[in-house]
Design a protein around this motif. Structure first.
Motif, PDB file in Angstrom:
ATOM      1  N   ALA A  96       0.844  -1.194   0.000  1.00 56.35           N
ATOM      2  CA  ALA A  96       0.000   0.000   0.000  1.00 56.35           C
ATOM      3  C   ALA A  96       0.882   1.249   0.000  1.00 56.35           C
ATOM      4  O   ALA A  96       1.836   1.357   0.780  1.00 56.35           O
ATOM      5  N   SER A 100      -2.071   6.110   1.046  1.00 57.16           N
ATOM      6  CA  SER A 100      -3.363   5.420   1.016  1.00 57.16           C
ATOM      7  C   SER A 100      -3.831   5.130   2.439  1.00 57.16           C
ATOM      8  O   SER A 100      -3.053   5.152   3.394  1.00 57.16           O
ATOM      9  N   VAL A 102      -5.766   2.211   4.504  1.00 55.46           N
ATOM     10  CA  VAL A 102      -6.243   0.826   4.505  1.00 55.46           C
ATOM     11  C   VAL A 102      -6.609   0.455   5.942  1.00 55.46           C
ATOM     12  O   VAL A 102      -5.756   0.476   6.830  1.00 55.46           O
ATOM     13  N   LEU A 108      -5.681  -8.126   2.647  1.00 58.03           N
ATOM     14  CA  LEU A 108      -5.046  -7.973   1.342  1.00 58.03           C
ATOM     15  C   LEU A 108      -4.037  -9.091   1.141  1.00 58.03           C
ATOM     16  O   LEU A 108      -3.216  -9.356   2.025  1.00 58.03           O
ATOM     17  N   ILE A 114      -1.687  -1.180  -3.785  1.00 52.30           N
ATOM     18  CA  ILE A 114      -2.669  -0.115  -3.541  1.00 52.30           C
ATOM     19  C   ILE A 114      -2.003   1.215  -3.863  1.00 52.30           C
ATOM     20  O   ILE A 114      -0.979   1.564  -3.292  1.00 52.30           O
ATOM     21  N   SER A 118      -5.606   6.177  -2.182  1.00 51.99           N
ATOM     22  CA  SER A 118      -6.748   5.271  -2.244  1.00 51.99           C
ATOM     23  C   SER A 118      -7.229   4.940  -0.845  1.00 51.99           C
ATOM     24  O   SER A 118      -6.483   5.058   0.141  1.00 51.99           O
ATOM     25  N   VAL A 120      -9.305   1.937   1.414  1.00 46.77           N
ATOM     26  CA  VAL A 120      -9.838   0.581   1.524  1.00 46.77           C
ATOM     27  C   VAL A 120     -10.483   0.475   2.901  1.00 46.77           C
ATOM     28  O   VAL A 120      -9.813   0.524   3.926  1.00 46.77           O
ATOM     29  N   VAL A 132      -4.821  -1.900  -7.433  1.00 45.22           N
ATOM     30  CA  VAL A 132      -5.756  -0.820  -7.163  1.00 45.22           C
ATOM     31  C   VAL A 132      -5.034   0.487  -7.454  1.00 45.22           C
ATOM     32  O   VAL A 132      -4.029   0.802  -6.804  1.00 45.22           O
TER      33      VAL A 132
END
Length: 359
Positions: A96, A100, A102, A108, A114, A118, A120, A132
């Protein structure tokens, strides 16, 4: 890559110098030294001689040519496989990105990537080798399979289920609320809660800016192998069959059922609760207002069998001729009526003269 190596990978018959190095693929009109091109139609072979391409993919049994070649029964399909060899997508480093977010209980696989910025959410599971992109949102409880790829700015809302090898392009929104409202006694519109899911089965591809609404209850489902072009709207509780193709700017209303291997051309509209059978083709800009049986081709609004539509168009195109013919008939009738009136007047005059003469 040497041409002989490419011939082996593509399972083609090699004619000419197999030591040639092929660096990229190019269309016939733009190819230069080191390029591999394709001639799908034999009428383009004269252009090949003027091309600077180093080698060509041509069909078995084609007329003679001078360049090294890969012979194939289906040169277009072989060229597509060659494109896949030369344009393998990049694979970002697993893990990741630091920017991001998460959630801790998201699961995952070790080699998932990732991208930046982003999100998650909690309860998400993502399978091996999935990618992603940047600024992707994945909502609570989503389940995502292996080898998926989500391009930047995809939004996947809560509870969506996605199979293996699914591709979703930028701007797509999967799992937004279905468009459902009821009027109360005062005429105000009351929102119907949309508590269902969206399910995308294996090998589905979703184009840019596609919207797929979650079901009111149950699931909106896109079955295995279906490909959806850009700018398509799919409403709540729709079921799209396997290996179906939906072209750009089509709109599918709620609770529609579409069979397997269906083709919807551009700007097709389908009314709610319609059922479309397997192997149906619906032409561009058609409006489907009633269920369609399997296996047919349909055109027009409302959509009708294509031969019926073509006869209607042919009849419409004859309207100017028919109007001219009617005008000619009217003119002739007017002339005949004038002649009849004149004769009647002459007859009456003659009769009056004979009655008033000497006795």
């Amino acid at each position: 890559m040497q041409l002989k190596e490419l011939a082996e990978k593509l399972q083609c018959r090699l004619v000419g110098n197999g030591e040639i190095e092929v660096h990229r693929l190019a269309p016939l009109c733009e190819a230069s030294e080191g390029d591999l091109t394709v001639v799908v139609n034999a009428r383009d072979l004269p252009k090949l001689e003027a091309s600077r391409a180093s080698a060509v993919i041509v069909g078995e049994g084609s007329p003679p040519w001078s360049k090294p070649a890969l012979l194939a029964n289906d040169p277009h399909l072989v060229f597509v496989h060659a494109l896949r060899l030369f344009s393998a997508p990049d694979h970002p480093m697993p893990g990741a990105h630091p920017s991001s977010i998460v959630q801790e209980d998201a699961q995952l696989a070790e080699d998932v990537a990732i991208g930046p910025l982003s999100v998650v959410e909690a309860g998400v599971t993502i399978g091996p080798r999935s990618i992603v992109g940047a600024q992707v949102y994945i909502g609570k409880g989503c389940r995502i399979g292996a080898d998926c790829r989500f391009y930047p700015q995809v939004m996947i809302r809560d509870g969506v289920e996605i199979g293996d090898r699914v591709i979703i392009h930028s701007g797509a929104v999967i799992g937004s609320d279905g468009f459902g409202y009821l009027k109360d006694r005062q005429g105000a519109r009351i929102k119907v809660p949309q508590i269902g899911r969206v399910i995308l089965e294996d090998d589905v591809e979703i184009g840019a800016n596609v919207t797929i609404d979650r079901a009111t209850m149950g699931a909106t489902r896109i079955k295995r192998g279906t490909k959806i072009d850009n700018l398509v709207q799919i409403a709540h509780n729709v079921v799209v069959g396997a290996d179906t193709v939906i072209a750009a700017m089509s709109g599918i209303s709620g609770s529609v059922e579409i069979g397997d291997r269906v083709t919807l051309a551009g700007q097709v509209g389908i009314a709610d609760h319609v059922k479309i059978g397997d192997d149906v083709t619906v032409g561009a800009q058609a409006g489907v207002t009633k269920s369609l049986p399997p296996g047919g081709a349909f055109l027009g609004f409302p959509a009708v069998p294509h031969l019926e539509f073509k006869r209607s168009v042919a009849a419409i195109n004859r309207i100017p001729q028919l109007l001219m013919a009617i005008k000619r008939i009217e003119a002739r009738l007017a002339s005949l009526e004038g002649t009849m009136r004149k004769r009647q007047e002459e007859a009456q005059t003659s009769q009056s003269a004979s009655e008033g003469g000497p006795k």
